[in-house]
Design a protein around this motif. Structure first.
Motif, mmCIF file in Angstrom:
data_model
loop_
_atom_site.group_PDB
_atom_site.id
_atom_site.type_symbol
_atom_site.label_atom_id
_atom_site.label_comp_id
_atom_site.label_asym_id
_atom_site.label_seq_id
_atom_site.Cartn_x
_atom_site.Cartn_y
_atom_site.Cartn_z
ATOM 1 N N THR A 43 40.752 32.910 -15.238
ATOM 2 C CA THR A 43 40.955 31.642 -15.947
ATOM 3 C C THR A 43 39.757 31.286 -16.823
ATOM 4 O OG1 THR A 43 40.028 30.443 -14.049
ATOM 5 C CG2 THR A 43 42.440 30.723 -14.117
ATOM 6 N N VAL A 44 38.574 31.794 -16.496
ATOM 7 C CA VAL A 44 37.346 31.428 -17.215
ATOM 8 C C VAL A 44 36.474 32.665 -17.329
ATOM 9 C CG1 VAL A 44 35.248 30.033 -17.161
ATOM 10 C CG2 VAL A 44 37.404 29.035 -16.384
ATOM 11 N N TYR B 221 28.634 35.289 -15.912
ATOM 12 C CA TYR B 221 28.914 36.200 -17.006
ATOM 13 C C TYR B 221 30.051 37.139 -16.589
ATOM 14 C CZ TYR B 221 24.446 34.335 -18.361
ATOM 15 O OH TYR B 221 23.436 33.482 -18.666
ATOM 16 N N GLY B 222 31.050 37.264 -17.470
ATOM 17 C CA GLY B 222 32.245 38.025 -17.129
ATOM 18 C C GLY B 222 33.398 37.077 -16.835
ATOM 19 N N THR B 223 34.458 37.647 -16.294
ATOM 20 C CA THR B 223 35.666 36.872 -16.016
ATOM 21 C C THR B 223 35.754 36.567 -14.533
ATOM 22 O OG1 THR B 223 36.791 37.993 -17.825
ATOM 23 C CG2 THR B 223 38.181 36.867 -16.228
ATOM 24 N N GLN C 82 37.656 29.261 -21.670
ATOM 25 C CA GLN C 82 38.862 29.238 -20.856
ATOM 26 C C GLN C 82 39.844 30.291 -21.369
ATOM 27 O OE1 GLN C 82 40.497 25.290 -20.725
ATOM 28 N NE2 GLN C 82 38.627 24.397 -19.773
ATOM 29 N N ILE C 83 40.477 30.987 -20.424
ATOM 30 C CA ILE C 83 41.445 32.033 -20.763
ATOM 31 C C ILE C 83 42.858 31.454 -20.649
ATOM 32 C CG2 ILE C 83 42.309 34.325 -20.164
ATOM 33 C CD1 ILE C 83 39.580 34.902 -18.921
ATOM 34 N N ILE C 84 43.569 31.448 -21.769
ATOM 35 C CA ILE C 84 44.962 31.000 -21.779
ATOM 36 C C ILE C 84 45.832 32.253 -21.768
ATOM 37 C CG2 ILE C 84 46.707 29.653 -23.005
ATOM 38 C CD1 ILE C 84 44.433 28.091 -24.294
ATOM 39 N N SER C 85 46.384 32.493 -20.617
ATOM 40 C CA SER C 85 47.129 33.749 -20.434
ATOM 41 C C SER C 85 48.384 33.775 -21.314
ATOM 42 C CB SER C 85 47.523 33.916 -18.968
ATOM 43 O OG SER C 85 46.376 33.963 -18.150
ATOM 44 N N GLU D 273 54.170 41.283 -24.466
ATOM 45 C CA GLU D 273 55.116 41.627 -25.518
ATOM 46 C C GLU D 273 55.750 40.406 -26.172
ATOM 47 O OE1 GLU D 273 58.013 44.286 -23.967
ATOM 48 O OE2 GLU D 273 56.558 45.864 -23.488
ATOM 49 N N VAL D 274 55.209 39.193 -25.822
ATOM 50 C CA VAL D 274 55.708 37.977 -26.491
ATOM 51 C C VAL D 274 54.578 37.363 -27.326
ATOM 52 C CG1 VAL D 274 56.712 35.686 -26.191
ATOM 53 C CG2 VAL D 274 57.420 37.567 -24.704
ATOM 54 N N PHE D 275 53.496 36.938 -26.637
ATOM 55 C CA PHE D 275 52.311 36.516 -27.383
ATOM 56 C C PHE D 275 51.084 36.857 -26.519
ATOM 57 C CE2 PHE D 275 53.793 32.827 -25.000
ATOM 58 C CZ PHE D 275 52.640 32.403 -24.337
ATOM 59 N N PRO D 276 49.975 37.201 -27.172
ATOM 60 C CA PRO D 276 48.800 37.663 -26.433
ATOM 61 C C PRO D 276 48.030 36.487 -25.803
ATOM 62 C CG PRO D 276 48.325 37.607 -28.757
ATOM 63 C CD PRO D 276 49.783 37.238 -28.630
ATOM 64 N N SER D 277 47.138 36.811 -24.868
ATOM 65 C CA SER D 277 46.231 35.801 -24.296
ATOM 66 C C SER D 277 45.245 35.336 -25.355
ATOM 67 C CB SER D 277 45.474 36.398 -23.104
ATOM 68 O OG SER D 277 46.351 36.777 -22.072
ATOM 69 N N THR D 278 44.882 34.061 -25.238
ATOM 70 C CA THR D 278 43.906 33.495 -26.176
ATOM 71 C C THR D 278 42.707 32.962 -25.389
ATOM 72 O OG1 THR D 278 44.966 31.327 -26.094
ATOM 73 C CG2 THR D 278 45.679 32.845 -27.833
#
Length: 509
Positions: free
Chosen positions: A85-86, A78-80, A117-120, A124-129
């Motif tokens: 990355t996850v 639980y958590g990052t 999964q964390i897509i970094s 200031e261009v596009f946020p993490s998804t």
């Protein structure tokens, strides 16, 4: 002579009716109450019963090697994670393993997995998804040894089979312990009976000797005899008194042996003799010749059918199984694992939504084959194990042959001894009858003044000695017959037979 013996004596208190008592009455004895009590209280039987229970536990443990097992695993985070990355991942998996007696192990399992999964992104261009991912899959396979531990001689099956043999051996050994108790208890019982009988003979002789000495002293007082005759009468009476004291001590020793066989405290009134509810058998009534001929004809089959021989035979079988397994398993290790897998995954689905993971066919099915081979530089461990088991087997095999040889030899010897002892006993009975007549005749002659005191004393001593010899000869025959019946397994094979058991019946088939 196949024997289904008294394993049910484990519960004998509930099968054979008996009074609940803390103390055994040693003032009133019978062969049946001696056996009945001893089967409940004898220490050796109790200890052997516990050994049987231990072997049953060992058998259950060995059998458990083949039981299927289900393993389940749950894991959550639980958590990052530190690599960013996850986050919030969880796994739930399980596997069913089914071992077999041939060394093969079949297994099947499943796995459910979900994570984010964390897509970094780029600042200031596009946020993490965040992309939810679900995975699920199942597999089935078989793990098998191709050389060592394959087939009936695999180590697990060998352990089970050898333990099974030892469990049977302990059960039969328990039966043999009951047989030994019956033999020892009856021998102690009849020995005690004989000791009391001899004591009574000497007690009567001591009473007669004291009366005789009193009569001699009276005759000396009337000047009918010289005073020196009192010395002879006194020596005669003291001699018998010493024999009586020894006989009394023999009673205590025989009762000690009986108490040891029963392993139970009891009550015994001081200065009293036990009362026996049975009578000693008359060896002259035994149909011995026909019985002895039957035993000599069938001695080999009788010996190998006894619990004592069969328990050792099962121990030998157990060691042979272990030896065969050690011989086979000297081979090197070559193991194969063959597994079929099917997995699927989805992305951007709700957490724990696994209904679509298989339908998308990604990544789909696969087959995994693993072959491993171990080549030791020196296989001394397995060779040493085999040599150890081989020596153990040869030892038990020799022990089995020794038991058969010695048991057969003892049977032949006892039959030979009884062939001499029974005619000798008949002569002892005849001699006792003659000695009694001789003594009574000497008494008549002494009263008429034609016989001396020493002649009358000698004939009386000869008569009482002859009676004692009869009882000693009877006990010798009884003890040997009980030993013989143990050696050939001629004991009761059911509780019904125990209640009616008479060791002095000689049945041939």
């Amino acid at each position: 002579m196949k024997k289904k013996f008294l394993i049910i004596f484990l519960l004998v208190a509930g099968i054979v009716p008996a009074k609940s008592q803390k103390l055994f009455n040693y003032d009133s004895l019978s062969a049946f109450n001696v056996l009945q009590t001893g089967l409940e209280t004898n220490f050796n039987i109790k200890m052997k019963k516990q050994i049987v229970g231990e072997s049953q536990g060992q058998l259950a443990r060995a059998r458990g090697f083949f039981n299927p097992s289900l393993s389940l695993t749950a894991d959550g985070m639980y958590g990052t994670d530190p690599a960013v990355t996850v986050r919030n991942s969880s796994t739930f998996s399980g596997q069913l393993l089914v071992p077999t007696r041939l060394g093969l192990k079949f297994y099947t399992g499943f796995k459910l997995f979900t994570e984010t999964q964390i897509i970094s992104g780029v600042p200031e261009v596009f946020p993490s998804t965040y992309m939810p991912v679900n995975e699920s899959g199942m597999w089935a396979g078989v793990s098998m040894p191709l050389m060592r531990d394959l087939g009936r001689n695999n180590s697990g099956n060998i352990s089970y089979l050898s333990t099974l043999m030892m469990n049977k051996a302990q059960n039969v050994a328990f039966t043999d312990e009951v047989c030994q108790f019956i033999k020892n208890a009856l021998t102690s019982y009849y020995t005690s009976y004989q000791r009391v009988t001899v004591y009574k003979i000497l007690r009567d002789a001591d009473k007669d000797a004291r009366q005789y000495r009193s009569d001699i002293q009276a005759m000396i007082a009337d000047e009918q005899l010289a005073k020196t005759e009192d010395y002879r009468a006194t020596a005669y009476q003291l001699n018998i008194s010493q024999q009586l004291s020894a006989a009394r001590n023999d009673i205590y020793n025989s009762l000690f042996d009986l108490i040891s066989a029963l392993s139970v405290k009891g009550i015994k009134n001081a200065n009293t003799l036990p009362v026996y509810l049975d009578s000693l058998p008359d060896p002259l009534a035994f149909p011995w010749s026909h019985y002895a001929a039957y035993i000599m004809k069938n001695v080999d089959s009788m010996v190998v059918s006894t619990p004592y021989f069969k328990s050792q035979e099962l121990v030998t079988s157990s060691s042979r199984i272990e030896m065969d397994g050690a011989k086979y398993n000297k081979l090197n290790e070559l193991n194969l694992d063959l597994r079929y897998l099917y997995f699927g995954s989805t992305a951007y689905q709700p957490f724990s939504e696994f209904s679509q993971t298989f339908s998308n066919g990604s990544p789909g099915s696969s087959v995994n084959v693993t072959l491993s081979y171990k080549i030791p530089f020196k296989n001394e461990e397995r060779k040493g194990e085999y040599l150890t088991k081989l020596s153990s087997y040869e030892f038990n095999k020799t022990q089995l042959e020794k038991i058969k040889f010695e048991s057969r030899l003892q049977v032949v010897k006892i039959i030979s001894d009884l062939g001499q002892m029974l005619p000798m006993y008949k002569s002892q009975v005849e001699i006792a009858d003659v000695e009694k007549k001789t003594y009574l005749n000497e008494v008549s002659k002494f009263k008429m003044g034609v016989s001396t005191q020493i002649d009358m004393i000698n004939t009386y001593m000869d008569y009482k000695t002859a009676l004692v010899n009869v009882e000693n000869g009877r006990l010798g025959i009884i003890s040997r017959i009980l030993e013989l019946k143990y050696l050939i397994g001629d004991f009761p094979s059911s509780t019904d037979q125990l209640a009616k058991y008479n060791p002095w019946t000689f049945i041939t088939k």
